[in-house]
Write an enzyme that holds these catalytic residues in place. Sequence first.
Site, PDB file in Angstrom:
ATOM      1  N   GLU A   1       0.831  -1.224   0.000  1.00  0.00           N
ATOM      2  CA  GLU A   1       0.000   0.000   0.000  1.00  0.00           C
ATOM      3  C   GLU A   1       0.857   1.262   0.000  1.00  0.00           C
ATOM      4  O   GLU A   1       0.487   2.270   0.606  1.00  0.00           O
ATOM      5  CB  GLU A   1      -0.972  -0.024   1.192  1.00  0.00           C
ATOM      6  CG  GLU A   1      -1.947  -1.179   1.123  1.00  0.00           C
ATOM      7  CD  GLU A   1      -2.923  -1.250   2.298  1.00  0.00           C
ATOM      8  OE1 GLU A   1      -2.926  -0.336   3.135  1.00  0.00           O
ATOM      9  OE2 GLU A   1      -3.677  -2.241   2.357  1.00  0.00           O
TER      10      GLU A   1
ATOM     11  N   GLU B   1      -5.653  -7.691  -0.870  1.00  0.00           N
ATOM     12  CA  GLU B   1      -6.454  -7.372   0.328  1.00  0.00           C
ATOM     13  C   GLU B   1      -7.723  -6.687  -0.099  1.00  0.00           C
ATOM     14  O   GLU B   1      -7.704  -5.775  -0.921  1.00  0.00           O
ATOM     15  CB  GLU B   1      -5.733  -6.363   1.239  1.00  0.00           C
ATOM     16  CG  GLU B   1      -4.776  -6.920   2.226  1.00  0.00           C
ATOM     17  CD  GLU B   1      -4.247  -5.845   3.191  1.00  0.00           C
ATOM     18  OE1 GLU B   1      -5.033  -5.066   3.746  1.00  0.00           O
ATOM     19  OE2 GLU B   1      -3.019  -5.812   3.371  1.00  0.00           O
TER      20      GLU B   1
END
Length: 368
Positions: free
Chosen positions: A186, A289
Site C-alpha cells: 500500500e 487485500e
Amino acid sequence: MKLLSILSLLFLANITWAQKSMPTDSKATTETINLYRNLMQLQHEKLMFGHQDDLAYGHTWVFEEGRSDVKEVCGDYPAVYGWELGHIELGDAYSLDSVYFDKIQNWIKEVYDRGGVNTISWHLRNPYTGGTAWDTSSKQAVKSILPGGEKHELFCTYLDRLATFLEELKTDDGTYIPVLFRPYHEHTGSWFWWGKNLCTPDEYKALWRFTVGYLQNEKNIHHLLYSYSTDRVKTVDEYLERYPGDDIVDILAFDLYDRGPDYPEALRTCAAIVTDLAKNRNKVATMSETGASLSENPEWWTKTLLEAVKPFDLSYVLVWRNPWKRADHGAFGPYKNSPDATDFVKFFNDPKTVFQKEVSKLNLYKSK
Ligand code: BMA
C-alpha cells in the site's frame, strides 16, 4: 465450431506458456517454481479465495485447533491464507495482532500439507523512530535504512529475524515451503512509513532491491515469490511509479477496500491495470487485500465483489481478518450466522471460486 477450436487452442497456449514460466529468483526451489507455474495457469480459469489469519482466530474465538469462520459458514476452508509478521523484527514471540509466530509456522505447514497457498505481509515497526508501521512522522525512515544510512545495521537485524522465521518453514523431510511474500504494501498511499509521501520512488525501489538481495544472497532464501502490492490506483503510470523491476517481482497485486459506491468501478480499474500488466510481463495477478462493511452490504460477495472481478484473470482475492478483539475493526470475512453468510455460500458455490478441497486436488506444488 471454429470459435470453439480457437478457444481451445488459446487455452492450450496458456497452459504451455504458464508451464514454461520461471519466477524471478534464479535459485528458486522446485516447489516454488511449480507453484509459480501453476498459479500462472490457474489464474486464467479460476479465482482462489483467501482469508487473513483464518486458522488463528475468528469472530468470537481465538486459537482453537481446526476452527475457521469460513469453514463454519460454507463447510470448507479457504484456498489462500494470509499471515502477518509485524513484530518479528523485534524478536518478539507474537505478532502485533497477538498471534504466536511458532503457531503461524505450524499453520503454514498445515496449509502446505493440504495443498493451500500461504502469503505473508509485514507491518514492521519504523526503524528510524521506533514507532509503529503507521508512524509517518519522519521522511527519513526509508533513507536511513538503506546501505550507508544511520539505521542500516538495525534494519539488517530486522531482516535477519525475518529470515530466521522463513528459514524454518520446512516440511519434516526438509523441503522448503513456498510463500508469497508481500512487503512494503500500500505504498501508493501515505499511511505507512514506506508510503508515497515519506520517500522518493528511487528510495522505495532501493528498499525493495536491498531486501530481496539480502534475503537471497546473504540468507540463501529461495522459497519466496515476491508480491508488489499497491493500494487503489487510477492509471498504469501510478501503479508503476515505484515498481522495483520485473527482475525481482513475481506477483502484481493491489489492495482495495470497499469504502463507498465508487468501489466496483475502482475495482474494475485496478483489476484491468494489474491483469493487463501481468499478461504482458508474464506475472501472476492478485487482489491481495479487500473487505467491506458486510452488515451494511449482506450481498457483497456475489453482487459486488464477484461481479466486479469475474471478467479478470486474477489468481486470488483475499479478505482481511475477523478480529476477535472488537475494538480493532469489524469482520471482513463471514462467520456463523453473519448477515452476509447466505450470500457467502452462493459465492462459495459459484464455479469460478476455489476453496481448500478443490485446491488440494490441483497439486500446486507439483510439476504438470
Ligand atoms: C490492519 C488492521 C490492524 C492490524 C494490521 C496488521 O489492517 O487489521 O488491526 O494490526 O492490519 O495485521
